[in-house]
Design an enzyme around this catalytic site. Structure first.
Site, short mmCIF file in Angstrom:
data_model
loop_
_atom_site.label_atom_id
_atom_site.label_comp_id
_atom_site.label_asym_id
_atom_site.label_seq_id
_atom_site.Cartn_x
_atom_site.Cartn_y
_atom_site.Cartn_z
N CYS A 36 35.01 -37.64 -55.52
CA CYS A 36 35.06 -38.00 -56.94
C CYS A 36 36.48 -38.20 -57.46
CB CYS A 36 34.34 -36.95 -57.79
SG CYS A 36 35.08 -35.33 -57.69
N CYS B 253 32.21 -28.98 -57.55
CA CYS B 253 33.33 -28.51 -58.39
C CYS B 253 33.62 -27.03 -58.11
CB CYS B 253 33.00 -28.67 -59.87
SG CYS B 253 32.71 -30.37 -60.36
#
Lengths: 146, 180
Positions: free
Chosen positions: A37, A106
């Site tokens: 990402c 994350c």
């Protein structure tokens, strides 16, 4: 996507944003990134001489979940020993922040950042001990030569 | 697996003729439009619907450099995705962190010319990466699974720079809004 309240709270008021002196022997720096990402995260720890993390700072360029994960991570590891901090699992972050499956990476990033900061600190300390040992043995040779 | 290049009837490669791809997309969409299948058998109508959906998806993939590159890696036999791509090199991460921090500083200093400088740097990095992808995947010669697998790290670099570029655009828009 709707963020959980806790993510929003951390993303809007991130704790411990900043930098520590990366050249300080008591500071470990972890720099990680998510190629999937494009997020980058730096997490730093300052370790006391008895092995306790006395300060932690982070800087994250990424989505709200990545910021919240690293913010929470710094809060959690402050005051912990290195071993305690090292055993922190990303699943605990997922649970605390209610991260949806697409944002689990994350929390993985935050866990990696802690581990890499600890590894950097340990490497620095080992290098330092080696340098000291080398210095000592050098002194000894000088002394015995006399 | 959808081959978006075949679906749009364009040569498989990273460098694309955007106008030709857009034209093919338009013509295919028109030919597959539900209005043209009003009197057709249900099976025939459903086939046209699903083909139209594929054509739209193919165009979305082809027009986006990241998705286009991902499709080419997949078609070459490499596995794309979070767990299969290599970890980014520390030196690259360091460079990216510096770049993002310099953008952050330029934003808080309200220094548009500094943002423009970083933007030019990112553009040139993106151009270099795109050239490499065009070499890896061209209509004449395309990488095999091994070669594609070895080049997977470039895909990550492309996403990092694309992400930085998004941030640059956001900052520039904020500057424009403040100026207006």
């Amino acid at each position: 996507m709707a963020y959980s309240e806790k993510v929003v709270e951390h993303a809007e008021n991130p704790r411990n944003v900043g930098t520590l002196d990366k050249d300080d022997a008591n500071v470990g720096t972890g720099l990680v990134g998510a190629p999937a990402c494009g997020d980058v995260m730096r997490l730093q720890i300052k370790v006391s001489n008895d092995g306790i993390i006395e300060d932690a700072k982070f800087k994250t360029f990424g989505c709200g979940s990545a910021i919240a994960s690293s913010s929470l991570a710094t809060e959690w590891i402050k005051g912990k020993s290195l071993d305690e901090a090292e055993s922190l699992k990303n699943s605990a972050i997922v649970e605390e922040l209610n991260l949806p499956p697409v944002k689990i990476h994350c929390s993985v990033l935050a866990e990696d950042a802690i581990k890499s900061a600890i590894a950097d600190y340990r490497q620095k300390q080992a290098a330092l001990r080696e340098a000291v040992a080398a210095g000592k043995s050098k002194n000894e040779t000088t002394i015995s030569a006399e | 697996m959808l081959d978006p290049f075949a679906r749009l009837g364009i040569p498989r490669g990273f460098a694309i003729d955007r106008k030709a791809a857009e034209k093919n997309h338009r013509e295919l969409s028109r030919a597959l439009h539900p209005d043209r299948y009003l009197g057709a058998a249900p099976a025939e109508r459903n086939r046209a619907l699903s083909e139209a959906a594929d054509v739209n998806e193919a165009w979305r993939i082809v027009r986006d450099p990241i998705r286009r590159a991902e499709a080419l890696f997949r078609l070459a036999g490499a596995t794309v995705g979070e767990t299969s791509e290599p970890k980014t090199a520390p030196s690259f991460l360091m460079e990216m962190m510096e770049l993002r921090e310099s953008l952050d500083e330029a934003k808080s200093r309200k220094d548009p010319s500094a943002v423009t400088r970083v933007s030019a740097e990112v553009d040139s990095k993106l151009a270099t990466l795109e050239q490499r992808f065009a070499k890896l995947f061209s209509a004449e010669r395309t990488a095999d699974a091994h070669e594609a697998g070895a080049a997977l790290g470039l895909l990550g670099e492309l996403r990092f720079y694309a992400r930085a570029k998004e941030t640059i655009r956001e900052i520039q828009e904020a500057f424009e809004d403040a100026g207006a």
